[in-house]
Design a protein around this motif. Sequence first.
Motif, PDB file in Angstrom:
ATOM      1  N   ALA A 221      13.794 -22.704  -6.160  1.00 20.47           N
ATOM      2  CA  ALA A 221      15.193 -23.142  -6.118  1.00 20.47           C
ATOM      3  C   ALA A 221      16.130 -22.076  -5.576  1.00 20.47           C
ATOM      4  CB  ALA A 221      15.646 -23.564  -7.512  1.00 20.47           C
ATOM      5  N   ASP A 222      15.845 -20.806  -5.821  1.00 19.03           N
ATOM      6  CA  ASP A 222      16.756 -19.739  -5.395  1.00 19.03           C
ATOM      7  C   ASP A 222      16.589 -19.353  -3.932  1.00 19.03           C
ATOM      8  OD1 ASP A 222      17.906 -19.578  -7.856  1.00 19.03           O
ATOM      9  OD2 ASP A 222      16.762 -17.832  -8.523  1.00 19.03           O
ATOM     10  N   ARG A 223      15.561 -19.853  -3.261  1.00 23.78           N
ATOM     11  CA  ARG A 223      15.343 -19.429  -1.878  1.00 23.78           C
ATOM     12  C   ARG A 223      15.356 -20.591  -0.886  1.00 23.78           C
ATOM     13  NH1 ARG A 223       9.619 -19.414  -0.662  1.00 23.78           N
ATOM     14  NH2 ARG A 223       8.376 -19.936  -2.489  1.00 23.78           N
ATOM     15  N   VAL A 224      16.029 -21.660  -1.266  1.00 30.32           N
ATOM     16  CA  VAL A 224      16.210 -22.768  -0.332  1.00 30.32           C
ATOM     17  C   VAL A 224      17.669 -23.193  -0.323  1.00 30.32           C
ATOM     18  CG1 VAL A 224      13.853 -23.597  -0.694  1.00 30.32           C
ATOM     19  CG2 VAL A 224      15.746 -24.612  -1.979  1.00 30.32           C
ATOM     20  N   LEU A 225      18.061 -23.788   0.787  1.00 29.14           N
ATOM     21  CA  LEU A 225      19.321 -24.505   0.896  1.00 29.14           C
ATOM     22  C   LEU A 225      18.984 -25.921   1.310  1.00 29.14           C
ATOM     23  CD1 LEU A 225      22.696 -23.478   2.425  1.00 29.14           C
ATOM     24  CD2 LEU A 225      21.603 -25.597   3.183  1.00 29.14           C
ATOM     25  N   LEU A 226      19.541 -26.901   0.605  1.00 24.84           N
ATOM     26  CA  LEU A 226      19.285 -28.302   0.899  1.00 24.84           C
ATOM     27  C   LEU A 226      20.399 -28.852   1.778  1.00 24.84           C
ATOM     28  CD1 LEU A 226      18.074 -29.446  -2.620  1.00 24.84           C
ATOM     29  CD2 LEU A 226      16.667 -29.013  -0.593  1.00 24.84           C
ATOM     30  N   ALA A 227      19.990 -29.510   2.862  1.00 24.04           N
ATOM     31  CA  ALA A 227      20.932 -30.031   3.845  1.00 24.04           C
ATOM     32  C   ALA A 227      20.591 -31.476   4.172  1.00 24.04           C
ATOM     33  CB  ALA A 227      20.883 -29.183   5.115  1.00 24.04           C
ATOM     34  N   SER A 228      21.563 -32.178   4.732  1.00 25.10           N
ATOM     35  CA  SER A 228      21.352 -33.536   5.222  1.00 25.10           C
ATOM     36  C   SER A 228      22.585 -33.959   6.002  1.00 25.10           C
ATOM     37  CB  SER A 228      21.110 -34.503   4.058  1.00 25.10           C
ATOM     38  OG  SER A 228      20.996 -35.842   4.529  1.00 25.10           O
ATOM     39  N   PHE A 229      22.407 -34.837   6.974  1.00 23.99           N
ATOM     40  CA  PHE A 229      23.557 -35.465   7.619  1.00 23.99           C
ATOM     41  C   PHE A 229      24.239 -36.457   6.681  1.00 23.99           C
ATOM     42  CE2 PHE A 229      21.206 -34.372  11.607  1.00 23.99           C
ATOM     43  CZ  PHE A 229      22.191 -33.583  12.159  1.00 23.99           C
ATOM     44  N   SER A 230      23.486 -36.959   5.692  1.00 19.26           N
ATOM     45  CA  SER A 230      23.973 -38.003   4.798  1.00 19.26           C
ATOM     46  C   SER A 230      24.678 -37.393   3.593  1.00 19.26           C
ATOM     47  CB  SER A 230      22.800 -38.865   4.325  1.00 19.26           C
ATOM     48  OG  SER A 230      23.174 -39.659   3.225  1.00 19.26           O
ATOM     49  N   ASP A 231      25.960 -37.708   3.430  1.00 16.96           N
ATOM     50  CA  ASP A 231      26.700 -37.244   2.259  1.00 16.96           C
ATOM     51  C   ASP A 231      26.119 -37.837   0.977  1.00 16.96           C
ATOM     52  OD1 ASP A 231      29.642 -36.006   3.302  1.00 16.96           O
ATOM     53  OD2 ASP A 231      28.588 -37.300   4.705  1.00 16.96           O
ATOM     54  N   ALA A 232      25.715 -39.104   1.022  1.00 11.50           N
ATOM     55  CA  ALA A 232      25.160 -39.744  -0.165  1.00 11.50           C
ATOM     56  C   ALA A 232      23.841 -39.094  -0.574  1.00 11.50           C
ATOM     57  CB  ALA A 232      24.954 -41.234   0.096  1.00 11.50           C
ATOM     58  N   ARG A 233      23.021 -38.758   0.406  1.00 12.39           N
ATOM     59  CA  ARG A 233      21.738 -38.103   0.100  1.00 12.39           C
ATOM     60  C   ARG A 233      21.980 -36.732  -0.516  1.00 12.39           C
ATOM     61  NH1 ARG A 233      19.051 -38.262   5.213  1.00 12.39           N
ATOM     62  NH2 ARG A 233      19.140 -40.504   4.817  1.00 12.39           N
TER      63      ARG A 233
ATOM     64  N   GLY B 243      27.400 -32.875   4.381  1.00 10.45           N
ATOM     65  CA  GLY B 243      27.099 -34.001   5.237  1.00 10.45           C
ATOM     66  C   GLY B 243      28.169 -34.199   6.296  1.00 10.45           C
ATOM     67  N   MET B 244      27.964 -35.187   7.148  1.00 11.24           N
ATOM     68  CA  MET B 244      28.855 -35.372   8.293  1.00 11.24           C
ATOM     69  C   MET B 244      30.274 -35.722   7.879  1.00 11.24           C
ATOM     70  SD  MET B 244      26.476 -37.233  11.170  1.00 11.24           S
ATOM     71  CE  MET B 244      27.784 -37.144  12.386  1.00 11.24           C
ATOM     72  N   ARG B 245      30.443 -36.597   6.891  1.00  7.99           N
ATOM     73  CA  ARG B 245      31.798 -36.970   6.479  1.00  7.99           C
ATOM     74  C   ARG B 245      32.524 -35.784   5.851  1.00  7.99           C
ATOM     75  NH1 ARG B 245      29.187 -41.726   4.714  1.00  7.99           N
ATOM     76  NH2 ARG B 245      29.334 -41.068   2.532  1.00  7.99           N
ATOM     77  N   ALA B 246      31.801 -35.002   5.075  1.00  7.70           N
ATOM     78  CA  ALA B 246      32.417 -33.829   4.455  1.00  7.70           C
ATOM     79  C   ALA B 246      32.797 -32.789   5.502  1.00  7.70           C
ATOM     80  CB  ALA B 246      31.473 -33.219   3.426  1.00  7.70           C
ATOM     81  N   VAL B 247      31.976 -32.641   6.535  1.00  7.83           N
ATOM     82  CA  VAL B 247      32.321 -31.717   7.617  1.00  7.83           C
ATOM     83  C   VAL B 247      33.587 -32.182   8.329  1.00  7.83           C
ATOM     84  CG1 VAL B 247      31.606 -30.883   9.891  1.00  7.83           C
ATOM     85  CG2 VAL B 247      30.001 -30.822   7.978  1.00  7.83           C
ATOM     86  N   ALA B 248      33.718 -33.497   8.552  1.00 10.28           N
ATOM     87  CA  ALA B 248      34.924 -34.016   9.190  1.00 10.28           C
ATOM     88  C   ALA B 248      36.155 -33.713   8.346  1.00 10.28           C
ATOM     89  CB  ALA B 248      34.786 -35.517   9.426  1.00 10.28           C
ATOM     90  N   ARG B 249      36.041 -33.886   7.036  1.00 12.50           N
ATOM     91  CA  ARG B 249      37.168 -33.571   6.150  1.00 12.50           C
ATOM     92  C   ARG B 249      37.479 -32.077   6.188  1.00 12.50           C
ATOM     93  NH1 ARG B 249      34.483 -37.296   2.752  1.00 12.50           N
ATOM     94  NH2 ARG B 249      33.612 -35.612   1.486  1.00 12.50           N
ATOM     95  N   LEU B 250      36.446 -31.269   6.239  1.00  6.84           N
ATOM     96  CA  LEU B 250      36.638 -29.817   6.292  1.00  6.84           C
ATOM     97  C   LEU B 250      37.351 -29.416   7.573  1.00  6.84           C
ATOM     98  CD1 LEU B 250      35.926 -27.044   4.948  1.00  6.84           C
ATOM     99  CD2 LEU B 250      33.813 -27.098   6.292  1.00  6.84           C
ATOM    100  N   ARG B 251      36.958 -30.006   8.686  1.00  5.86           N
ATOM    101  CA  ARG B 251      37.595 -29.687   9.957  1.00  5.86           C
ATOM    102  C   ARG B 251      39.069 -30.094   9.941  1.00  5.86           C
ATOM    103  NH1 ARG B 251      38.993 -26.449  13.695  1.00  5.86           N
ATOM    104  NH2 ARG B 251      39.033 -27.236  15.835  1.00  5.86           N
TER     105      ARG B 251
END
Length: 255
Positions: A131-143, A160-168
């Motif tokens: 758990a300490d040596r991974v980062l979990l990613a996905s394009f899907s915010d729900a996932r 996820g993609m929607r969160a990145v859009a909000r961040l931008r």
Amino acid sequence: MLNRCAYLDAPAPLAFAHRGGAAEGDENTTTAFARAIGLGYRYVETDVHATADGVPVIFHDPTLARVTGTAGRIADLSWADLTSVRVGGAAVVPRLDEVLDAWPQVRFNIDVKADGGVAPTVATLTRVGAADRVLLASFSDARLARLRALTEGRVATSLGMRAVARLRLASLHGRPLRLPPSVVAAQVPPRYGRVPVVDRRFVDYCHRLGLQVHVWTIDDADQMHDLLDRGVDGIMTDHVGVLRDVYRSRGHWTA
């Protein structure tokens, strides 16, 4: 100050071998990972699907066709089915636990590509103590929301993609933005279509939120230099030799 967690325990900027260094043509294989790690990469980006019998495996596409030339969906095949898949006589679909066990010193950036891979991936991380040596990613915010719930926020995640859009948008307008506590990085392309993402304003805004900025997938040396000049904290590349040379030229290569 940037969010420091176990996953981000190396000096920035980080160098990520995208799919282990996909430019060599053997993406997401133990051979690719070994080559990148042999060059000195400490961070490897990879992808996970789950088999029909719930085994998380390292593979980007939902089907075998592009990489292996054979038919079949990962989700419809058992792990036993995949053990017989060969390209040039070599196995090309490793299990997630095998890869994590093989390189305990390496940080893995894991893109969970389908909903069926969520629970098996989390179960594997728990079982092997990664758990300490991974980062979990996905394009899907729900996932990603499911991944955060199952890990109870104890594993680093990106957006996820929607969160990145909000961040931008928040970076453009200077608005406050609340993010889940496990989010330690914005992992983004330099632009979406004609819309630029990674400019100095975006990088500075992410840093104020305590986030690193990792940019994918960058294979051109001039673009790598430009992004580093903008202050990004990591670059993902298919051309692992090119990125290593750029980092060396700037005094960033710490392998």
